[in-house]
Enzyme design. Structure first.
Site, PDB file in Angstrom:
ATOM      1  N   ASP A 268     -99.240  32.995  -7.860  1.00 42.03           N
ATOM      2  CA  ASP A 268     -99.211  32.274  -8.895  1.00 42.03           C
ATOM      3  C   ASP A 268     -97.936  31.867  -9.576  1.00 42.03           C
ATOM      4  OD1 ASP A 268     -98.686  35.325  -8.921  1.00 42.03           O
ATOM      5  OD2 ASP A 268     -97.881  35.081 -10.868  1.00 42.03           O
TER       6      ASP A 268
ATOM      7  N   ASP B 106     -89.820  44.927   4.980  1.00 39.42           N
ATOM      8  CA  ASP B 106     -90.458  44.704   6.685  1.00 39.42           C
ATOM      9  C   ASP B 106     -89.865  45.754   7.540  1.00 39.42           C
ATOM     10  OD1 ASP B 106     -92.180  42.682   5.848  1.00 39.42           O
ATOM     11  OD2 ASP B 106     -90.929  40.997   6.570  1.00 39.42           O
TER      12      ASP B 106
ATOM     13  N   LYS C 130     -89.813  34.845  13.103  1.00 44.95           N
ATOM     14  CA  LYS C 130     -91.092  34.158  12.648  1.00 44.95           C
ATOM     15  C   LYS C 130     -91.033  33.868  11.242  1.00 44.95           C
ATOM     16  CE  LYS C 130     -94.162  37.357  11.003  1.00 44.95           C
ATOM     17  NZ  LYS C 130     -94.867  37.221   9.820  1.00 44.95           N
ATOM     18  N   ASN C 131     -90.460  34.307  10.165  1.00 45.33           N
ATOM     19  CA  ASN C 131     -90.409  34.373   8.953  1.00 45.33           C
ATOM     20  C   ASN C 131     -89.641  32.832   8.418  1.00 45.33           C
ATOM     21  OD1 ASN C 131     -92.449  36.079   8.641  1.00 45.33           O
ATOM     22  ND2 ASN C 131     -91.261  37.523   7.645  1.00 45.33           N
TER      23      ASN C 131
ATOM     24  N   ARG D  90    -101.110  40.296  -3.333  1.00 47.14           N
ATOM     25  CA  ARG D  90    -100.254  39.347  -3.063  1.00 47.14           C
ATOM     26  C   ARG D  90    -100.672  37.943  -3.509  1.00 47.14           C
ATOM     27  NH1 ARG D  90     -98.860  39.734   3.313  1.00 47.14           N
ATOM     28  NH2 ARG D  90     -96.834  38.550   2.838  1.00 47.14           N
ATOM     29  N   PRO D  91    -100.705  37.866  -4.609  1.00 44.86           N
ATOM     30  CA  PRO D  91    -101.081  36.444  -5.577  1.00 44.86           C
ATOM     31  C   PRO D  91    -100.047  35.515  -5.080  1.00 44.86           C
ATOM     32  CG  PRO D  91    -100.165  38.084  -7.309  1.00 44.86           C
ATOM     33  CD  PRO D  91     -99.993  38.859  -5.971  1.00 44.86           C
TER      34      PRO D  91
ATOM     35  N   CYS E 115    -104.795  40.858   0.895  1.00 46.11           N
ATOM     36  CA  CYS E 115    -104.441  41.354   2.549  1.00 46.11           C
ATOM     37  C   CYS E 115    -104.251  42.774   2.637  1.00 46.11           C
ATOM     38  CB  CYS E 115    -103.474  40.637   3.077  1.00 46.11           C
ATOM     39  SG  CYS E 115    -101.894  41.073   2.631  1.00 46.11           S
TER      40      CYS E 115
ATOM     41  N   ARG F  27    -101.546  34.238   5.940  1.00 46.71           N
ATOM     42  CA  ARG F  27    -101.246  33.709   4.527  1.00 46.71           C
ATOM     43  C   ARG F  27    -100.045  32.589   4.368  1.00 46.71           C
ATOM     44  NH1 ARG F  27    -101.877  36.537   0.175  1.00 46.71           N
ATOM     45  NH2 ARG F  27     -99.710  35.794  -0.434  1.00 46.71           N
TER      46      ARG F  27
ATOM     47  N   ARG G  12     -98.847  38.752  16.523  1.00 43.46           N
ATOM     48  CA  ARG G  12     -98.292  37.965  15.413  1.00 43.46           C
ATOM     49  C   ARG G  12     -96.912  37.847  15.149  1.00 43.46           C
ATOM     50  NH1 ARG G  12    -101.695  38.503   9.951  1.00 43.46           N
ATOM     51  NH2 ARG G  12    -100.270  36.643   9.645  1.00 43.46           N
TER      52      ARG G  12
HETATM   53  N1  EPU Z   1     -95.864  37.872  -5.627  1.00 51.03           N
HETATM   54  C1  EPU Z   1     -96.574  37.653  -6.990  1.00 51.03           C
HETATM   55  N2  EPU Z   1     -96.930  36.353  -7.080  1.00 51.03           N
HETATM   56  C2  EPU Z   1     -96.424  35.170  -6.155  1.00 51.03           C
HETATM   57  C3  EPU Z   1     -95.913  35.542  -5.146  1.00 51.03           C
HETATM   58  C4  EPU Z   1     -95.524  36.830  -4.768  1.00 51.03           C
HETATM   59  O1  EPU Z   1     -96.941  38.398  -7.545  1.00 51.03           O
HETATM   60  O2  EPU Z   1     -96.756  34.413  -6.603  1.00 51.03           O
HETATM   61  C5  EPU Z   1     -95.678  39.500  -5.701  1.00 51.03           C
HETATM   62  C6  EPU Z   1     -96.387  39.693  -4.087  1.00 51.03           C
HETATM   63  O3  EPU Z   1     -97.606  40.177  -4.265  1.00 51.03           O
HETATM   64  C7  EPU Z   1     -95.265  41.051  -3.882  1.00 51.03           C
HETATM   65  C8  EPU Z   1     -94.020  40.323  -4.040  1.00 51.03           C
HETATM   66  O4  EPU Z   1     -94.204  39.357  -4.902  1.00 51.03           O
HETATM   67  O5  EPU Z   1     -95.868  42.152  -4.369  1.00 51.03           O
HETATM   68  C9  EPU Z   1     -93.296  39.845  -3.022  1.00 51.03           C
HETATM   69  O6  EPU Z   1     -93.857  38.905  -2.045  1.00 51.03           O
HETATM   70  P1  EPU Z   1     -93.272  37.636  -1.309  1.00 51.03           P
HETATM   71  O7  EPU Z   1     -93.690  36.508  -2.022  1.00 51.03           O
HETATM   72  O8  EPU Z   1     -91.772  37.659  -1.322  1.00 51.03           O
HETATM   73  O9  EPU Z   1     -93.734  38.034   0.078  1.00 51.03           O
HETATM   74  P2  EPU Z   1     -94.085  36.673   0.885  1.00 51.03           P
HETATM   75  O10 EPU Z   1     -93.370  35.569   0.548  1.00 51.03           O
HETATM   76  O11 EPU Z   1     -95.858  36.424   0.630  1.00 51.03           O
HETATM   77  C10 EPU Z   1     -92.767  37.225   2.956  1.00 51.03           C
HETATM   78  C11 EPU Z   1     -92.817  37.655   4.245  1.00 51.03           C
HETATM   79  C12 EPU Z   1     -93.347  39.097   4.312  1.00 51.03           C
HETATM   80  C13 EPU Z   1     -92.182  40.136   3.674  1.00 51.03           C
HETATM   81  C14 EPU Z   1     -92.181  39.388   2.202  1.00 51.03           C
HETATM   82  C15 EPU Z   1     -91.131  40.148   1.540  1.00 51.03           C
HETATM   83  C16 EPU Z   1     -93.154  35.365   5.198  1.00 51.03           C
HETATM   84  C17 EPU Z   1     -94.173  34.558   5.977  1.00 51.03           C
HETATM   85  N3  EPU Z   1     -93.736  36.677   4.910  1.00 51.03           N
HETATM   86  O12 EPU Z   1     -94.050  37.399   2.342  1.00 51.03           O
HETATM   87  O13 EPU Z   1     -93.134  39.473   5.874  1.00 51.03           O
HETATM   88  O14 EPU Z   1     -92.841  41.302   3.792  1.00 51.03           O
HETATM   89  O15 EPU Z   1     -91.843  38.144   2.179  1.00 51.03           O
HETATM   90  O16 EPU Z   1     -89.940  40.235   1.874  1.00 51.03           O
HETATM   91  O17 EPU Z   1     -92.140  35.087   5.109  1.00 51.03           O
HETATM   92  C18 EPU Z   1     -94.123  40.450   7.771  1.00 51.03           C
HETATM   93  O18 EPU Z   1     -93.355  39.617   8.537  1.00 51.03           O
HETATM   94  O19 EPU Z   1     -94.646  41.400   8.229  1.00 51.03           O
HETATM   95  C19 EPU Z   1     -94.237  40.157   6.358  1.00 51.03           C
HETATM   96  C20 EPU Z   1     -95.181  40.702   5.596  1.00 51.03           C
END
Ligand code: EPU
Length: 417
Positions: free
Chosen positions: A125, A305, A22-23, A122-123, A117, A93, A397
């Site tokens: 920025d 995950d 998925k990811n 999960r910002p 969420c 998201r 999902r």
């Molecule tokens: N974060 C920030 N600012 C940003 C982006 C992220 O502060 O601009 C923080 C987040 O709040 C979090 C950390 O950085 O505390 C890591 O978040 P990340 O951005 O890596 O997560 P994501 O990209 O939103 C993806 C997967 C998630 C998985 C995470 C961590 C996808 C679509 N989603 O999320 O998958 O948990 O990486 O490996 O790729 C799931 O499949 O159940 C799932 C939640």
């Protein structure tokens, strides 16, 4: 609303085919926005999130073919409306992944802010900061990010923290930017590598994907390509942990052991016998698992995950395991549901101490997010009697045909209303 009814206590045996990730599929689908030619994908999982992404791209004018036998073709001959509305982004998201490619292709994009969420704030920025460094002007009004750019320009971007979709968004944008972009402190997740491989097949010039420094030399245009989505390492890990918790012997096919990071070692520590042969993994477990302790970390560390599924494993293990979550601030919601099954878990800040119990007893429980739901399935497979899991739309999902796959391994599991 659908629920899952599991009668636990049966070991798992047989063979299961792992779906595409998925990811990886979600960002790769967004790569279709970067070219007017067709992007043909194989091994695309049949999941609600994939349908949501297809719908979102469709609303922008992308032609989305039918999904059959894992194949899906996308063609963005033209993009009529570079907008991702609140209604779509709030359900998924990962919709924010359209921001970078839309800006690169159309010079403008309007994408709803994802908001908080269940698992944390999960910002986005880092996505915004990176695109601004590439010359985008981004304002936030009425809950939307309004972004414009003439042509994005390559830049050196040092990310403040490791973000998977943040890295992917910038990778997508930089592929069509003018000049060279260097992403430092980039995510090393295998899904980032898979996206980079797809972009390279489309003509992008990318080096270093899979390391923390990715160098992208922007090109003037990208072409269509055919790409096979990598196997889902989290689905793989979920089946492996289910076998280790419930016992039995299972062969997982169409998977990739080298993408599993710390998961395999932890399962061996729990007592599993694991053998790897090409794209297959054989797992065998006899008796009660040993508790394992772990701390989540970006790849190749222990995946957040997989944290919930390992908590379920620790619930029935011999000994006490300590689980520390460092990626998301609110990712222990499964703990209180596991307690309803008789688990002994105490939580202090971001650490859960799980004392293994001799047995769990089936009960009614509620899924709160995707991986939390998976942990309830793992626990339900071990618990004596019936476990009824409510709100399984979370599972739909991210897990393809989970109950069918588990039934094929001898589990007593059914979808009920
Ligand atoms: N974060 C920030 N600012 C940003 C982006 C992220 O502060 O601009 C923080 C987040 O709040 C979090 C950390 O950085 O505390 C890591 O978040 P990340 O951005 O890596 O997560 P994501 O990209 O939103 C993806 C997967 C998630 C998985 C995470 C961590 C996808 C679509 N989603 O999320 O998958 O948990 O990486 O490996 O790729 C799931 O499949 O159940 C799932 C939640």
């Amino acid at each position: 609303m659908d629920k899952l009814l599991i009668t636990g206590g049966r070991p798992l045996a047989g063979e299961v085919r792992i779906s595409g990730a998925k990811n990886a599929a979600l960002p790769i689908m967004c790569a279709a926005l970067l070219t007017d030619q067709p992007l043909a994908l194989d091994n695309v999982p049949r999941l609600m999130d994939v349908r949501t992404m297809a719908k979102l791209l469709g609303l922008m004018g992308v032609e989305v073919g039918p999904q059959a036998d894992g194949r899906l073709q996308l063609q963005a001959s033209q993009i009529k409306d570079p907008v991702a509305g609140y209604e779509m982004v709030k359900t998924m998201r990962a919709s924010v992944l359209v921001l970078g490619p839309l800006l690169a292709r159309c010079g403008r994009a309007k994408v709803s802010l994802p908001g908080g969420c269940a698992i944390g704030a999960r910002p986005v920025d880092q996505h915004v900061k990176g695109l601004q460094a590439m010359g985008a002007v981004i304002t936030v009004e009425h809950g939307y990010m309004n972004a414009t750019a003439n042509r994005l320009k390559g830049a050196r971007i040092v990310m403040d923290l490791v973000t998977v979709t943040g890295t992917e968004n910038l990778l997508l944008a930089a592929a069509l930017a003018e000049g060279t972009t260097v992403l430092e402190n980039a995510a090393r997740e295998p899904e980032v590598v898979d996206l980079a491989n797809c972009l390279k097949a489309m003509g992008a010039r990318i080096e270093g994907a899979g390391t923390d420094t990715i160098r992208i030399e922007g090109v003037g245009s990208l072409a269509g390509a055919r790409h096979r989505v990598m196997p889902d390492r989290i689905e793989t890990g979920t089946f492996l942990s289910a076998v280790v918790a419930a016992g039995g012997k299972v062969r997982l096919v169409n998977t990739a052991a080298d993408t599993l990071g710390a998961t395999l070692e932890k399962l061996r520590e729990a007592g599993a016998k694991i053998a790897i042969a090409g794209g297959a993994i054989e797992v065998e477990m006899a008796g009660r698992p040993q508790s394992v302790s772990l701390t989540t970390a970006p790849y190749p560390g222990f995946a957040t995950d997989m944290q919930a599924q390992f908590m379920a494993l620790d619930c029935v293990a011999s000994g006490t395991g300590q689980i520390t979550e460092t990626i998301f601030e609110n990712r222990f919601m499964h703990a209180q549901e596991l307690q309803r099954l008789g688990a002994d878990i105490s939580i202090q800040d971001n650490t859960a101490v799980v004392k293994g119990v001799e047995r769990l007893l089936g009960a009614n429980v509620m899924a709160t997010d995707l991986r939390a739901s998976a942990s309830l399935v793992v626990a339900g497979l071990v618990a004596q009697g019936e476990t009824l899991i409510d709100r399984i739309y979370h599972l739909d999902r991210g897990y393809e045909a989970l109950e069918h796959k588990l039934s094929g391994l001898g589990a007593k599991i059914a979808r009920v209303r």
